[in-house]
Design an enzyme around this catalytic site. Structure first.
Site, PDB file in Angstrom:
ATOM      1  N   ARG A  23      14.228  44.369   4.732  1.00  0.00           N
ATOM      2  CA  ARG A  23      12.883  44.586   5.292  1.00  0.00           C
ATOM      3  C   ARG A  23      12.135  45.562   4.392  1.00  0.00           C
ATOM      4  O   ARG A  23      12.738  46.410   3.728  1.00  0.00           O
ATOM      5  CB  ARG A  23      12.955  45.216   6.695  1.00  0.00           C
ATOM      6  CG  ARG A  23      13.612  44.375   7.767  1.00  0.00           C
ATOM      7  CD  ARG A  23      12.720  43.232   8.241  1.00  0.00           C
ATOM      8  NE  ARG A  23      13.329  42.502   9.342  1.00  0.00           N
ATOM      9  CZ  ARG A  23      14.199  41.489   9.199  1.00  0.00           C
ATOM     10  NH1 ARG A  23      14.559  41.080   8.000  1.00  0.00           N
ATOM     11  NH2 ARG A  23      14.684  40.887  10.274  1.00  0.00           N
ATOM     12  N   SER A  33       1.204  40.015  11.918  1.00  0.00           N
ATOM     13  CA  SER A  33       2.483  40.545  11.440  1.00  0.00           C
ATOM     14  C   SER A  33       3.127  39.539  10.499  1.00  0.00           C
ATOM     15  O   SER A  33       2.842  38.335  10.557  1.00  0.00           O
ATOM     16  CB  SER A  33       3.379  40.799  12.648  1.00  0.00           C
ATOM     17  OG  SER A  33       4.694  40.415  12.402  1.00  0.00           O
ATOM     18  N   SER A  34       4.022  40.044   9.652  1.00  0.00           N
ATOM     19  CA  SER A  34       4.661  39.175   8.667  1.00  0.00           C
ATOM     20  C   SER A  34       5.599  38.154   9.315  1.00  0.00           C
ATOM     21  O   SER A  34       6.055  37.230   8.650  1.00  0.00           O
ATOM     22  CB  SER A  34       5.433  40.012   7.647  1.00  0.00           C
ATOM     23  OG  SER A  34       6.385  40.824   8.294  1.00  0.00           O
ATOM     24  N   CYS A  35       5.869  38.280  10.625  1.00  0.00           N
ATOM     25  CA  CYS A  35       6.777  37.317  11.267  1.00  0.00           C
ATOM     26  C   CYS A  35       6.128  35.956  11.475  1.00  0.00           C
ATOM     27  O   CYS A  35       6.783  35.024  11.922  1.00  0.00           O
ATOM     28  CB  CYS A  35       7.317  37.867  12.570  1.00  0.00           C
ATOM     29  SG  CYS A  35       6.087  37.926  13.860  1.00  0.00           S
ATOM     30  N   HIS A  45      11.216  48.843  17.310  1.00  0.00           N
ATOM     31  CA  HIS A  45      11.633  48.288  16.019  1.00  0.00           C
ATOM     32  C   HIS A  45      12.723  49.184  15.430  1.00  0.00           C
ATOM     33  O   HIS A  45      13.030  50.251  15.964  1.00  0.00           O
ATOM     34  CB  HIS A  45      10.438  48.188  15.073  1.00  0.00           C
ATOM     35  CG  HIS A  45       9.583  46.993  15.358  1.00  0.00           C
ATOM     36  ND1 HIS A  45       8.389  47.078  16.019  1.00  0.00           N
ATOM     37  CD2 HIS A  45       9.767  45.679  15.094  1.00  0.00           C
ATOM     38  CE1 HIS A  45       7.870  45.866  16.152  1.00  0.00           C
ATOM     39  NE2 HIS A  45       8.682  45.003  15.603  1.00  0.00           N
ATOM     40  N   TYR A  91       6.011  35.629  19.672  1.00  0.00           N
ATOM     41  CA  TYR A  91       4.985  36.534  19.123  1.00  0.00           C
ATOM     42  C   TYR A  91       4.284  35.868  17.928  1.00  0.00           C
ATOM     43  O   TYR A  91       3.057  35.901  17.806  1.00  0.00           O
ATOM     44  CB  TYR A  91       5.673  37.832  18.692  1.00  0.00           C
ATOM     45  CG  TYR A  91       4.765  38.866  18.106  1.00  0.00           C
ATOM     46  CD1 TYR A  91       3.986  39.670  18.923  1.00  0.00           C
ATOM     47  CD2 TYR A  91       4.703  39.060  16.734  1.00  0.00           C
ATOM     48  CE1 TYR A  91       3.157  40.641  18.375  1.00  0.00           C
ATOM     49  CE2 TYR A  91       3.878  40.030  16.179  1.00  0.00           C
ATOM     50  CZ  TYR A  91       3.103  40.817  17.009  1.00  0.00           C
ATOM     51  OH  TYR A  91       2.286  41.766  16.466  1.00  0.00           O
ATOM     52  N   GLY A 132      -6.698  48.676  21.156  1.00  0.00           N
ATOM     53  CA  GLY A 132      -5.346  49.219  20.973  1.00  0.00           C
ATOM     54  C   GLY A 132      -5.365  50.577  20.300  1.00  0.00           C
ATOM     55  O   GLY A 132      -4.459  50.916  19.541  1.00  0.00           O
ATOM     56  N   HIS A 133      -6.392  51.384  20.591  1.00  0.00           N
ATOM     57  CA  HIS A 133      -6.611  52.626  19.828  1.00  0.00           C
ATOM     58  C   HIS A 133      -5.558  53.711  20.070  1.00  0.00           C
ATOM     59  O   HIS A 133      -5.530  54.706  19.372  1.00  0.00           O
ATOM     60  CB  HIS A 133      -8.012  53.189  20.109  1.00  0.00           C
ATOM     61  CG  HIS A 133      -8.158  53.793  21.472  1.00  0.00           C
ATOM     62  ND1 HIS A 133      -8.072  53.038  22.617  1.00  0.00           N
ATOM     63  CD2 HIS A 133      -8.360  55.062  21.865  1.00  0.00           C
ATOM     64  CE1 HIS A 133      -8.225  53.832  23.660  1.00  0.00           C
ATOM     65  NE2 HIS A 133      -8.399  55.068  23.233  1.00  0.00           N
ATOM     66  N   ASN A 158       6.446  45.310   8.211  1.00  0.00           N
ATOM     67  CA  ASN A 158       6.968  46.230   9.240  1.00  0.00           C
ATOM     68  C   ASN A 158       6.324  47.604   9.049  1.00  0.00           C
ATOM     69  O   ASN A 158       6.371  48.155   7.950  1.00  0.00           O
ATOM     70  CB  ASN A 158       8.484  46.385   9.099  1.00  0.00           C
ATOM     71  CG  ASN A 158       9.216  45.065   9.288  1.00  0.00           C
ATOM     72  OD1 ASN A 158       8.844  44.064   8.682  1.00  0.00           O
ATOM     73  ND2 ASN A 158      10.222  45.063  10.115  1.00  0.00           N
ATOM     74  N   LYS A 188       0.266  34.951  17.210  1.00  0.00           N
ATOM     75  CA  LYS A 188      -0.483  35.500  16.071  1.00  0.00           C
ATOM     76  C   LYS A 188      -1.013  34.394  15.159  1.00  0.00           C
ATOM     77  O   LYS A 188      -2.115  34.504  14.606  1.00  0.00           O
ATOM     78  CB  LYS A 188       0.401  36.474  15.284  1.00  0.00           C
ATOM     79  CG  LYS A 188       0.665  37.781  16.037  1.00  0.00           C
ATOM     80  CD  LYS A 188      -0.616  38.594  16.173  1.00  0.00           C
ATOM     81  CE  LYS A 188      -0.413  39.882  16.942  1.00  0.00           C
ATOM     82  NZ  LYS A 188      -1.680  40.629  17.116  1.00  0.00           N
TER      83      LYS A 188
HETATM   84  P1  GDP Z   1      12.427  42.319  13.024  1.00  0.00           P
HETATM   85  O1  GDP Z   1      11.931  42.859  11.716  1.00  0.00           O
HETATM   86  O2  GDP Z   1      11.438  41.460  13.737  1.00  0.00           O
HETATM   87  O3  GDP Z   1      13.760  41.637  12.880  1.00  0.00           O
HETATM   88  O4  GDP Z   1      12.588  43.543  14.043  1.00  0.00           O
HETATM   89  P2  GDP Z   1      13.422  44.905  14.164  1.00  0.00           P
HETATM   90  O5  GDP Z   1      12.701  46.015  13.478  1.00  0.00           O
HETATM   91  O6  GDP Z   1      13.664  45.080  15.629  1.00  0.00           O
HETATM   92  O7  GDP Z   1      14.841  44.670  13.471  1.00  0.00           O
HETATM   93  C1  GDP Z   1      15.027  44.652  12.082  1.00  0.00           C
HETATM   94  C2  GDP Z   1      16.510  44.603  11.747  1.00  0.00           C
HETATM   95  O8  GDP Z   1      17.126  45.851  12.090  1.00  0.00           O
HETATM   96  C3  GDP Z   1      17.312  43.512  12.473  1.00  0.00           C
HETATM   97  O9  GDP Z   1      18.233  42.950  11.541  1.00  0.00           O
HETATM   98  C4  GDP Z   1      18.061  44.315  13.535  1.00  0.00           C
HETATM   99  O10 GDP Z   1      19.266  43.695  13.958  1.00  0.00           O
HETATM  100  C5  GDP Z   1      18.340  45.613  12.778  1.00  0.00           C
HETATM  101  N1  GDP Z   1      18.678  46.773  13.648  1.00  0.00           N
HETATM  102  C6  GDP Z   1      19.772  47.564  13.498  1.00  0.00           C
HETATM  103  N2  GDP Z   1      19.826  48.492  14.459  1.00  0.00           N
HETATM  104  C7  GDP Z   1      18.720  48.326  15.233  1.00  0.00           C
HETATM  105  C8  GDP Z   1      18.216  49.011  16.386  1.00  0.00           C
HETATM  106  O11 GDP Z   1      18.793  49.972  16.893  1.00  0.00           O
HETATM  107  N3  GDP Z   1      17.028  48.554  16.905  1.00  0.00           N
HETATM  108  C9  GDP Z   1      16.346  47.501  16.345  1.00  0.00           C
HETATM  109  N4  GDP Z   1      15.174  47.127  16.892  1.00  0.00           N
HETATM  110  N5  GDP Z   1      16.809  46.822  15.273  1.00  0.00           N
HETATM  111  C10 GDP Z   1      17.989  47.222  14.718  1.00  0.00           C
END
Ligand code: GDP
Length: 332
Positions: free
Chosen positions: A226, A124-126, A196, A153, A27-28, A182, A157
């Site tokens: 987060r 990942s932390s998920c 994300h 996912y 995945g470089h 994240n 993992k």
């Molecule tokens: P997660 O950490 O696995 O939930 O992944 P994300 O980074 O996709 O989302 C983190 C949080 O950001 C969630 O609560 C989303 O609803 C919120 N969020 C707000 N706006 C956005 C957007 O435009 N894109 C994404 N991916 N998340 C968003």
């Protein structure tokens, strides 16, 4: 502010013979892999190898076996995965489960066939339960149900962590796994449907500023919390772990500090210079309410993050403008 144990790459180089080893970074070209390549090169690595996905599809078992056995690396860092934000994860669970199981199993089986004794698997932390006690310790793994929006996912993992442990038990390998929080930085995915949150905010605010839009609509309530780690900090952690960590138990890599998504939105808007309104589409999912990692274990090994969020967002925004917005011929 803590002083990192490896304040300079020279100090790190002095303790580990990076100049003697050949490292395969799976995945470089991605967000994580490219940061690890940068860190390895600064550490004076002997040789770093990688194949583009057009050259080698890691879901292809035979091709992956032949490539890795043929190259015979000393060390493998597995940063290859199908990744995506909350919407991509919840819309394509088959792809996220299947592709990640295939990629990690093929890489690890080929690593075993090539007799690679040192391998780092990144997750990942998920992987932790939705209602894990915060901050989340490594021992929370498998103590409760997962967050539904990313469980495909996460299941892949979690299997990877156990596959690492299995190779340690059955074959005595010195393989390890680490679970970053994240991440963000250059080479991230800025596609609004699959990215994300942090790259999505950079793009949304940038485009709104350029077009003079009065408001930007983002997802959820803004209440979930987060933490955001710059990928260059993760890369330093990955190199340090390859040197000093040798345990079956996975290890968290995080800041130890988080913020509501609403505050992230304000920070990114301010860095980008978007001064309009931020509106929240509450029909979109929030996902996990909070996933703050407990970083006691990695901090005890001497690693601490060094890049402040605002600085990291600013440099990532510069990268986005130079490489994505301009390259696409879009607004800049
Ligand atoms: P997660 O950490 O696995 O939930 O992944 P994300 O980074 O996709 O989302 C983190 C949080 O950001 C969630 O609560 C989303 O609803 C919120 N969020 C707000 N706006 C956005 C957007 O435009 N894109 C994404 N991916 N998340 C968003």
């Amino acid at each position: 502010m803590h002083e990192p144990r490896y304040a300079t790459m020279a100090a790190m180089r002095a303790e580990f013979p990076w100049n003697d080893v050949k490292v395969y970074v799976a995945g470089h070209n991605g967000l994580v892999g490219s940061a690890i390549v940068r860190a390895l090169e600064s550490a004076g690595v002997g040789e770093v190898i990688g194949w583009r996905s057009s050259e080698l599809d890691l879901r292809d078992r035979e091709a992956t076996h032949d490539a890795i056995v043929g190259a015979k690396p000393d060390v493998i860092i597995d940063a290859a995965a199908r990744v995506g934000g909350i919407m991509a994860n919840s819309t394509y669970p088959v792809d996220f489960l299947k592709d990640n199981l295939l990629i990690q199993t093929n890489v690890m089986d080929a690593a075993h066939a090539a007799d690679v004794d040192r391998l780092l698997f990144l997750g990942s932390s998920c992987i932790y339960p939705r209602h894990a006690t915060q901050p989340i310790r490594e021992t929370s793994l498998m103590t409760g149900p997962l967050e539904p929006t990313n469980q495909a996912y996460a299941m892949a993992k979690i299997s990877g962590i156990f596959y690492i442990e299995a190779h340690r038990t059955q074959y005595g390998r010195h393989w390890i796994s680490a679970m970053p929080t994240n991440l963000y930085g250059p080479n991230d995915n800025f596609d609004l449907q699959s990215s994300h949150v942090l790259p999505a905010f950079i793009r949304r605010f940038h485009e709104a500023k350029a077009s003079g839009a009065p408001s930007v609509t983002v997802w959820g309530t803004g209440a979930p919390r987060r933490e955001f780690l710059h990928v260059d900090d993760l890369a330093q952690a990955a190199l340090m772990l390859m040197q000093v960590y040798d345990s079956a138990q996975t290890i968290n890599v995080g800041l130890g500090d988080d913020m509501p998504i609403r505050e992230l939105a304000e920070t990114v808007a301010s860095v980008v210079g978007f001064e309009g309104a931020i509106e929240w589409d509450t029909s979109k999912p929030d996902g996990m309410p909070r996933k703050l990692l407990d970083t006691t274990r990695i901090n005890e090994l001497g690693w601490y993050p060094t890049i402040k969020l605002r600085d990291g967002v600013a440099s990532t925004y510069d990268w986005y403008v130079a490489n994505v917005a301009h390259a696409a011929g879009g607004v800049a």
